[in-house]
Design an enzyme around this catalytic site. Structure first.
Site, PDB file in Angstrom:
ATOM      1  N   ASP A 146       0.264  -5.769  14.968  1.00 43.98           N
ATOM      2  CA  ASP A 146      -1.016  -6.628  15.288  1.00 43.98           C
ATOM      3  C   ASP A 146      -0.390  -7.846  15.931  1.00 43.98           C
ATOM      4  OD1 ASP A 146       0.120  -8.344  13.208  1.00 43.98           O
ATOM      5  OD2 ASP A 146      -1.643  -8.498  11.991  1.00 43.98           O
ATOM      6  N   HIS A 147      -1.251  -8.984  16.017  1.00 40.80           N
ATOM      7  CA  HIS A 147      -0.670 -10.000  16.848  1.00 40.80           C
ATOM      8  C   HIS A 147       0.505 -10.747  16.203  1.00 40.80           C
ATOM      9  CE1 HIS A 147      -3.867 -11.205  13.820  1.00 40.80           C
ATOM     10  NE2 HIS A 147      -3.339 -12.298  13.581  1.00 40.80           N
TER      11      HIS A 147
ATOM     12  N   CYS B 200       3.541  -6.387  11.300  1.00 37.43           N
ATOM     13  CA  CYS B 200       2.627  -7.532  11.431  1.00 37.43           C
ATOM     14  C   CYS B 200       3.317  -8.751  10.878  1.00 37.43           C
ATOM     15  CB  CYS B 200       1.409  -7.205  10.198  1.00 37.43           C
ATOM     16  SG  CYS B 200       1.881  -6.799   8.663  1.00 37.43           S
ATOM     17  N   GLY B 201       2.814  -9.844  10.347  1.00 42.24           N
ATOM     18  CA  GLY B 201       3.248 -10.895  10.165  1.00 42.24           C
ATOM     19  C   GLY B 201       4.390 -10.808   8.868  1.00 42.24           C
ATOM     20  N   THR B 202       3.979 -10.437   7.911  1.00 37.44           N
ATOM     21  CA  THR B 202       4.821 -10.142   6.722  1.00 37.44           C
ATOM     22  C   THR B 202       5.074  -8.830   6.491  1.00 37.44           C
ATOM     23  OG1 THR B 202       2.837  -9.591   5.548  1.00 37.44           O
ATOM     24  CG2 THR B 202       3.340 -11.910   5.275  1.00 37.44           C
ATOM     25  N   GLY B 203       4.574  -7.626   7.173  1.00 38.25           N
ATOM     26  CA  GLY B 203       4.562  -6.190   7.003  1.00 38.25           C
ATOM     27  C   GLY B 203       3.684  -5.674   5.816  1.00 38.25           C
TER      28      GLY B 203
ATOM     29  N   GLY C  79       0.398  -5.853   5.201  1.00 40.40           N
ATOM     30  CA  GLY C  79      -0.840  -5.454   5.544  1.00 40.40           C
ATOM     31  C   GLY C  79      -0.643  -4.172   6.219  1.00 40.40           C
ATOM     32  N   MET C  80       0.233  -3.967   7.037  1.00 40.61           N
ATOM     33  CA  MET C  80       0.739  -2.891   7.715  1.00 40.61           C
ATOM     34  C   MET C  80       1.100  -1.613   6.521  1.00 40.61           C
ATOM     35  SD  MET C  80       0.020  -2.488  10.857  1.00 40.61           S
ATOM     36  CE  MET C  80       0.037  -3.157  12.461  1.00 40.61           C
TER      37      MET C  80
ATOM     38  N   HIS D 121      16.095   8.802  -0.147  1.00 43.25           N
ATOM     39  CA  HIS D 121      15.568   9.040  -1.311  1.00 43.25           C
ATOM     40  C   HIS D 121      13.963   9.164  -1.270  1.00 43.25           C
ATOM     41  CE1 HIS D 121      18.671   7.543  -4.062  1.00 43.25           C
ATOM     42  NE2 HIS D 121      19.285   8.493  -3.190  1.00 43.25           N
TER      43      HIS D 121
ATOM     44  N   ARG E  91      16.240  16.722  -5.999  1.00 44.47           N
ATOM     45  CA  ARG E  91      15.496  15.909  -6.908  1.00 44.47           C
ATOM     46  C   ARG E  91      14.402  14.867  -6.307  1.00 44.47           C
ATOM     47  NH1 ARG E  91      19.881  13.012  -6.750  1.00 44.47           N
ATOM     48  NH2 ARG E  91      19.994  10.783  -7.043  1.00 44.47           N
ATOM     49  N   HIS E  92      14.665  14.485  -5.176  1.00 44.51           N
ATOM     50  CA  HIS E  92      13.799  13.482  -4.508  1.00 44.51           C
ATOM     51  C   HIS E  92      12.545  14.182  -3.872  1.00 44.51           C
ATOM     52  CE1 HIS E  92      16.819  10.451  -5.032  1.00 44.51           C
ATOM     53  NE2 HIS E  92      17.654  11.174  -4.455  1.00 44.51           N
TER      54      HIS E  92
END
Ligand code: RB5
Length: 142
Positions: A9-10, A66-69, A71-72, A99, A133-134
């Site tokens: 995003d922006h 995104c700004g924080t990661g 929302g995405m 993992h 197992r993962h």
């Protein structure tokens, strides 16, 4: 080599543009799904574009910024078949693949500088899923 679908995003526009160029220079097949300018836009729309593309191409991964990661990663993880990992360290990037078999890497431009972002992308792209197992654990939900 995997195909990479990337979008932002922006709030993530600058880091997205930097990473797309960085990964192309390294020889990766990079598809920039936008935006093409830093005007305000809604991150779920871009998350949907990348998750659709990743689900449509088995040998691909997504990168969403995104700004924080946050929302995405929240938006991408609503999509069945997507395992989106918000990473802030190289350790996260390594184990998101090893993992969790993450198929989308999420980052925040307001959190992570370009050097660390590039290094996390490199690690994410080169680390294989360990399976075993993962595999059982990741298939409980999808
Ligand atoms: C945009 O200002 C910001 O809210 C967005 O980029 C993202 O951080 C949301 O999670």
């Amino acid at each position: 080599m995997k195909r990479i679908y990337i979008a932002s995003d922006h709030g993530g526009f600058n880091l997205k543009s930097f990473l797309a160029g960085y990964l192309r220079e390294k020889g990766h097949d990079v598809f920039d799904l936008g935006p093409s300018d830093p005007a305000s836009c809604d991150y779920p729309v871009k998350a949907k574009a990348v998750t659709d593309a990743v689900l449509g191409c088995e040998e691909s991964v997504g990168i969403l910024i995104c700004g924080t990661g946050l929302g995405m990663s929240m938006a991408a993880n609503r999509v069945r078949g997507i395992r989106a990992a918000l990473c802030t360290t190289e350790f996260h990037a390594k184990f998101a693949r090893a993992h969790n078999n993450a198929n989308v890497l999420c980052m925040g431009e307001r959190v992570t500088g370009p050097g660390l972002a590039a290094s996390m992308a490199d690690i994410f792209l080169e680390t294989p899923f360990e399976g075993g197992r993962h595999l059982r654990r990741i298939t409980i939900f999808n």
